[in-house]
Design an enzyme around this catalytic site. Structure first.
Site, short mmCIF file in Angstrom:
data_model
loop_
_atom_site.label_atom_id
_atom_site.label_comp_id
_atom_site.label_asym_id
_atom_site.label_seq_id
_atom_site.Cartn_x
_atom_site.Cartn_y
_atom_site.Cartn_z
N GLY A 53 6.20 -1.81 1.88
CA GLY A 53 5.94 -3.20 2.25
C GLY A 53 5.66 -3.48 3.72
O GLY A 53 5.59 -4.64 4.11
N TRP A 55 2.84 -3.09 5.51
CA TRP A 55 1.57 -3.81 5.73
C TRP A 55 1.73 -5.27 5.31
O TRP A 55 1.30 -6.19 5.99
CB TRP A 55 0.43 -3.15 4.95
CG TRP A 55 -0.15 -1.93 5.60
CD1 TRP A 55 0.47 -1.07 6.46
CD2 TRP A 55 -1.49 -1.43 5.45
NE1 TRP A 55 -0.39 -0.08 6.84
CE2 TRP A 55 -1.58 -0.25 6.23
CE3 TRP A 55 -2.59 -1.83 4.70
CZ2 TRP A 55 -2.77 0.50 6.31
CZ3 TRP A 55 -3.77 -1.08 4.78
CH2 TRP A 55 -3.86 0.06 5.58
N ASP A 74 1.81 -2.79 -6.30
CA ASP A 74 2.12 -1.36 -6.22
C ASP A 74 2.75 -0.91 -7.54
O ASP A 74 3.30 -1.72 -8.30
CB ASP A 74 3.10 -1.07 -5.07
CG ASP A 74 3.04 0.40 -4.61
OD1 ASP A 74 2.50 0.65 -3.51
OD2 ASP A 74 3.51 1.29 -5.36
N ASP A 93 0.03 -0.69 -12.18
CA ASP A 93 -1.18 0.01 -11.76
C ASP A 93 -2.27 -1.02 -11.46
O ASP A 93 -2.73 -1.73 -12.36
CB ASP A 93 -1.61 0.95 -12.90
CG ASP A 93 -2.88 1.71 -12.59
OD1 ASP A 93 -3.58 1.38 -11.60
OD2 ASP A 93 -3.19 2.65 -13.35
N ASP A 115 -3.85 0.79 1.24
CA ASP A 115 -3.27 2.01 1.80
C ASP A 115 -2.84 2.90 0.63
O ASP A 115 -2.02 3.80 0.80
CB ASP A 115 -2.06 1.59 2.66
CG ASP A 115 -1.61 2.67 3.63
OD1 ASP A 115 -2.44 3.51 4.02
OD2 ASP A 115 -0.41 2.67 4.00
N LYS A 155 -7.92 3.22 2.47
CA LYS A 155 -7.55 4.58 2.91
C LYS A 155 -8.20 5.61 1.99
O LYS A 155 -8.24 5.41 0.78
CB LYS A 155 -6.03 4.75 2.86
CG LYS A 155 -5.64 6.22 3.15
CD LYS A 155 -4.26 6.37 3.67
CE LYS A 155 -3.20 6.28 2.61
NZ LYS A 155 -1.88 6.33 3.27
C1 LIG Z 1 1.32 5.21 1.72
S1 LIG Z 1 2.04 4.19 0.51
C2 LIG Z 1 1.64 2.58 1.11
C3 LIG Z 1 2.46 2.14 2.29
C4 LIG Z 1 2.33 0.65 2.59
N1 LIG Z 1 0.99 0.33 3.10
C5 LIG Z 1 3.32 0.19 3.63
O1 LIG Z 1 2.92 -0.03 4.77
O2 LIG Z 1 4.51 0.04 3.30
C6 LIG Z 1 0.92 4.39 -0.84
C7 LIG Z 1 1.28 3.57 -2.06
O3 LIG Z 1 0.19 3.58 -2.99
C8 LIG Z 1 0.75 3.30 -4.25
N2 LIG Z 1 -0.21 3.51 -5.34
C9 LIG Z 1 -0.84 4.67 -5.69
N3 LIG Z 1 -1.61 4.46 -6.79
C10 LIG Z 1 -1.49 3.16 -7.13
C11 LIG Z 1 -2.04 2.35 -8.18
N4 LIG Z 1 -2.87 2.85 -9.10
N5 LIG Z 1 -1.69 1.04 -8.23
C12 LIG Z 1 -0.83 0.51 -7.32
N6 LIG Z 1 -0.28 1.23 -6.31
C13 LIG Z 1 -0.60 2.54 -6.20
C14 LIG Z 1 1.96 4.23 -4.28
O4 LIG Z 1 2.89 3.84 -5.28
C15 LIG Z 1 2.50 4.10 -2.84
O5 LIG Z 1 3.55 3.18 -2.77
#
Ligand SMILES: C[S@@+](CC[C@H](N)C(=O)[O-])C[C@H]1O[C@@H](n2cnc3c(N)ncnc32)[C@H](O)[C@@H]1O
Length: 199
Positions: A53, A55, A74, A93, A115, A155
């Site tokens: 969380g 961002w 997420d 998802d 991200d 990203k």
């Molecule tokens: C690097 S973290 C994000 C960090 C976030 N931007 C922060 O600042 O706290 C990547 C996130 O992408 C999520 N993610 C990956 N595939 C996803 C999807 N299909 N739908 C939703 N979230 C997804 C993962 O669960 C993970 O929490």
């Protein structure tokens, strides 16, 4: 004396802790926004892959300044306590039909930030192809839900596929480019694709 890679990582992590952010990734968004001016007070913002969380919290505190809405989606719940009042949290998802329908209900969006990252396996070929898939899905989401003149941040792990995604974005935005924030770890192969001013 030169600062080591690990010292640099630690300084961002410590700063995030001091400033109340759950992850150091916040400083990547800070730099992206300071250099590209993506989000303004009053905007409706979609944060894809939002957990834990950082961002989302940065957008609430520093960018929309409590005026506007952040839809934070997420697979996992946010780790923000309390969840700010501007935030609509959606767990699931982001690319499933059911969740996309929820996202449409909350949109359209002046900015989409992603991200999102796959669970990494350590195999660079596997990890980059999964990241490219996520990036392509975010572009489809943006085609569906980003407002005219809106901005996009995605990203992606660099493995070659970023060029195809950037090419699609060049057809969607007045300007599209790749950007690597200084806050990325030196050994990370992630990069951000930025689209400005949807045509
Ligand atoms: C690097 S973290 C994000 C960090 C976030 N931007 C922060 O600042 O706290 C990547 C996130 O992408 C999520 N993610 C990956 N595939 C996803 C999807 N299909 N739908 C939703 N979230 C997804 C993962 O669960 C993970 O929490």
């Amino acid at each position: 004396m030169a600062t080591s890679r690990r010292d640099k990582a630690d300084s961002y992590t410590q700063r995030a802790h001091r400033e109340g952010y759950p992850a150091r990734s916040v400083y990547k968004l800070e730099e992206i926004d300071q250099t590209h001016h993506l989000i303004r007070p009053g905007d409706t913002v979609l944060d894809v892959g939002a957990a834990p969380g950082s961002w989302t919290l940065y957008v609430h505190r520093e960018l929309i300044k409590g005026r506007g809405k952040i839809v934070a989606c997420d697979l996992n719940p946010l780790r923000l306590d309390p969840v700010p009042p501007t935030v609509v949290e959606i767990t699931g998802d982001a690319f499933s039909r059911q969740i996309r329908e929820r996202l449409v209900e909350e949109g359209p969006y002046q900015c989409i930030i992603s991200d999102a990252a796959p669970m990494t396996t350590g195999n660079r070929t596997v990890d980059t192809s999964r990241s490219e898939y996520l990036a392509e899905q975010v572009v489809l989401l943006a085609q569906e839900q980003l407002a005219p003149h809106g901005n996009l941040v995605i990203k992606i792990f660099q493995g070659g596929g970023q060029e195809a995604v950037l090419k699609t974005m060049r057809g969607m935005f007045r300007k599209a480019k790749a950007f690597k924030p200084k806050a990325c770890r030196d050994d990370s192969f992630e990069i951000y694709l930025i689209g400005l001013d949807r045509v």
